[in-house]
Enzyme design. Structure first.
Site, PDB file in Angstrom:
ATOM      1  N   SER A 246       0.846  -1.192   0.000  1.00  0.00           N
ATOM      2  CA  SER A 246       0.000   0.000   0.000  1.00  0.00           C
ATOM      3  C   SER A 246       0.881   1.241   0.000  1.00  0.00           C
ATOM      4  CB  SER A 246      -0.877   0.012   1.259  1.00  0.00           C
ATOM      5  OG  SER A 246      -1.422   1.302   1.474  1.00  0.00           O
TER       6      SER A 246
ATOM      7  N   TYR B 110      -0.902  -0.959  10.170  1.00  0.00           N
ATOM      8  CA  TYR B 110      -1.120  -1.271   8.745  1.00  0.00           C
ATOM      9  C   TYR B 110       0.086  -0.863   7.908  1.00  0.00           C
ATOM     10  CZ  TYR B 110      -3.564  -1.147   4.180  1.00  0.00           C
ATOM     11  OH  TYR B 110      -3.956  -1.341   2.875  1.00  0.00           O
TER      12      TYR B 110
HETATM   13  N1  LIG Z   1      -9.052  -0.325  -0.746  1.00  0.00           N
HETATM   14  C1  LIG Z   1      -7.964   0.421  -0.699  1.00  0.00           C
HETATM   15  O1  LIG Z   1      -8.000   1.661  -0.724  1.00  0.00           O
HETATM   16  C2  LIG Z   1      -6.605  -0.254  -0.636  1.00  0.00           C
HETATM   17  C3  LIG Z   1      -5.448   0.503  -0.889  1.00  0.00           C
HETATM   18  C4  LIG Z   1      -4.201  -0.122  -0.831  1.00  0.00           C
HETATM   19  C5  LIG Z   1      -4.121  -1.466  -0.529  1.00  0.00           C
HETATM   20  N2  LIG Z   1      -5.251  -2.170  -0.277  1.00  0.00           N
HETATM   21  C6  LIG Z   1      -5.105  -3.601   0.053  1.00  0.00           C
HETATM   22  O2  LIG Z   1      -5.769  -4.377  -0.934  1.00  0.00           O
HETATM   23  C7  LIG Z   1      -6.243  -5.587  -0.341  1.00  0.00           C
HETATM   24  C8  LIG Z   1      -7.715  -5.738  -0.623  1.00  0.00           C
HETATM   25  O3  LIG Z   1      -8.370  -4.604  -0.111  1.00  0.00           O
HETATM   26  P1  LIG Z   1      -9.929  -4.345  -0.324  1.00  0.00           P
HETATM   27  O4  LIG Z   1     -10.147  -2.898  -0.183  1.00  0.00           O
HETATM   28  O5  LIG Z   1     -10.390  -5.064  -1.540  1.00  0.00           O
HETATM   29  O6  LIG Z   1     -10.462  -5.021   1.027  1.00  0.00           O
HETATM   30  P2  LIG Z   1     -11.650  -6.008   1.323  1.00  0.00           P
HETATM   31  O7  LIG Z   1     -11.856  -5.904   2.808  1.00  0.00           O
HETATM   32  O8  LIG Z   1     -12.791  -5.761   0.410  1.00  0.00           O
HETATM   33  O9  LIG Z   1     -11.008  -7.433   0.990  1.00  0.00           O
HETATM   34  C9  LIG Z   1     -10.127  -8.097   1.858  1.00  0.00           C
HETATM   35  C10 LIG Z   1     -10.357  -9.581   1.710  1.00  0.00           C
HETATM   36  O10 LIG Z   1      -9.409 -10.263   2.549  1.00  0.00           O
HETATM   37  C11 LIG Z   1     -10.098 -11.319   3.189  1.00  0.00           C
HETATM   38  N3  LIG Z   1      -9.418 -11.677   4.433  1.00  0.00           N
HETATM   39  C12 LIG Z   1      -9.315 -10.916   5.557  1.00  0.00           C
HETATM   40  N4  LIG Z   1      -8.668 -11.610   6.505  1.00  0.00           N
HETATM   41  C13 LIG Z   1      -8.338 -12.818   5.970  1.00  0.00           C
HETATM   42  C14 LIG Z   1      -7.678 -13.962   6.462  1.00  0.00           C
HETATM   43  N5  LIG Z   1      -7.205 -14.031   7.717  1.00  0.00           N
HETATM   44  N6  LIG Z   1      -7.526 -15.044   5.639  1.00  0.00           N
HETATM   45  C15 LIG Z   1      -8.016 -14.992   4.370  1.00  0.00           C
HETATM   46  N7  LIG Z   1      -8.654 -13.930   3.843  1.00  0.00           N
HETATM   47  C16 LIG Z   1      -8.827 -12.859   4.649  1.00  0.00           C
HETATM   48  C17 LIG Z   1     -11.506 -10.777   3.431  1.00  0.00           C
HETATM   49  O11 LIG Z   1     -12.433 -11.818   3.685  1.00  0.00           O
HETATM   50  C18 LIG Z   1     -11.762 -10.029   2.132  1.00  0.00           C
HETATM   51  O12 LIG Z   1     -12.318 -10.859   1.133  1.00  0.00           O
HETATM   52  C19 LIG Z   1      -5.885  -5.496   1.141  1.00  0.00           C
HETATM   53  O13 LIG Z   1      -4.656  -6.161   1.364  1.00  0.00           O
HETATM   54  C20 LIG Z   1      -5.729  -4.004   1.360  1.00  0.00           C
HETATM   55  O14 LIG Z   1      -4.877  -3.728   2.450  1.00  0.00           O
HETATM   56  C21 LIG Z   1      -6.492  -1.600  -0.337  1.00  0.00           C
END
Ligand SMILES: NC(=O)c1ccc[n+]([C@@H]2O[C@H](COP(=O)([O-])OP(=O)(O)OC[C@H]3O[C@@H](n4cnc5c(N)ncnc54)[C@H](O)[C@@H]3O)[C@@H](O)[C@H]2O)c1
Length: 257
Positions: free
Chosen positions: A149, A164
């Site tokens: 991120s 984070y």
């Molecule tokens: N949305 C943003 O702005 C953003 C920006 C940068 C990075 N990210 C990263 O992208 C990734 C996805 O983010 P998102 O916004 O789609 O989030 P989201 O919450 O929609 O998806 C996260 C997924 O991870 C799964 N998960 C959580 N804990 C878990 C575990 N212990 N074992 C297996 N699966 C697990 C959840 O069930 C979910 O399906 C994350 O790593 C997040 O940190 C997101």
């Protein structure tokens, strides 16, 4: 139908509007077979079946808790069984997308929160990579793409504060060190560092906050999940063969090196 040659394993891919699900769909659209691994096994199987039907590719879903070594081994074994049975081609790509945030000011954090955020983001990436890497090395071809991120690079943000940012920075270290160690094995290891992405993570934010976030981004808007997925599947492609240990910044210019 495209010839299916390889399977992409995607963790954290059952969340509607999430980066993981969009990425899984994009792999399938590009002709990959897909494996969906997420906490809820039934939901993982359903998402996989839907993607398989829509894009006419082999697909398989299984439960995983990425923080639990036994659960990760069970998911990997289930995938290996599908490959051995001829239901899936060999695993060629792993997208470590499962993650959780920590939108809590530092002095309000607890050791429990710290450990959980480190476990899902950093330890999860380590465990799932360790489970699927041997198969890729055997085939002398593999693409590992880790979800970091912009928080790791510029020191947090609205949604990801200290734990984070630390966990996502650990993922960058893991990515570089493993890329160096794997050398010319045929397996590349890269990371993506999205800025703000339009997912459910943003539910509950105010229009004022959204406006403030957008003002801080030179392109003036948050990323779509499709824009992040495009970078991940590019890093998984044959074309990305000379990219390893690198980080693709998908942040609309909000952080420049
Ligand atoms: N949305 C943003 O702005 C953003 C920006 C940068 C990075 N990210 C990263 O992208 C990734 C996805 O983010 P998102 O916004 O789609 O989030 P989201 O919450 O929609 O998806 C996260 C997924 O991870 C799964 N998960 C959580 N804990 C878990 C575990 N212990 N074992 C297996 N699966 C697990 C959840 O069930 C979910 O399906 C994350 O790593 C997040 O940190 C997101």
């Amino acid at each position: 139908m495209t010839t299916i040659q390889r399977t992409a394993v995607i963790t954290g891919a059952t969340s509607d509007r999430g980066i993981g699900m969009t990425t899984a769909r994009r792999y399938a659209r590009e002709g990959w077979a897909v494996v969906i691994l997420d906490l809820d096994g039934e939901k993982s199987a359903k998402v996989a079946a839907d993607i398989g039907n829509e894009f006419n590719v082999p697909a398989f879903g299984h439960a995983v808790n990425v923080t639990d070594e036994v659960s990760v081994a069970a998911a990997r074994d289930a995938v290996d069984t599908e490959v051995a049975a001829g239901n899936l081609p060999a695993v060629g790509a792993l997208a470590n997308i499962a993650g959780i945030t920590s939108p809590v000011p530092f002095l309000e954090t607890t050791l429990e929160l710290w450990n959980k955020v480190m476990a899902v983001n950093a330890t999860g990436t380590y465990l799932v990579t360790r489970a699927f890497l041997p198969g890729m090395l055997e085939n002398k071809w593999g693409r590992i793409v880790n979800m970091s991120s912009v928080s790791a690079q510029r020191g947090g943000g609205v949604f990801g504060k200290v734990p984070y940012s630390a966990a996502k920075a650990a993922i960058l270290g893991l990515t570089k060190a493993l890329a160096r160690e794997l050398g010319d094995s045929g397996v590349t290891v890269n990371a993506v560092t999205p800025g703000a992405v339009d997912t459910n993570i943003r539910v509950g934010t105010t229009p004022e906050l959204e406006a403030a976030i957008a003002r801080d981004i030179p392109v003036g808007r948050t990323a779509s999940t499709e824009e992040v997925a495009a970078a991940i599947t590019f890093l998984s492609s044959e074309d990305a063969s000379y990219l390893t240990g690198t980080t693709l910044d998908i942040n609309g210019g909000s952080h420049m090196h």
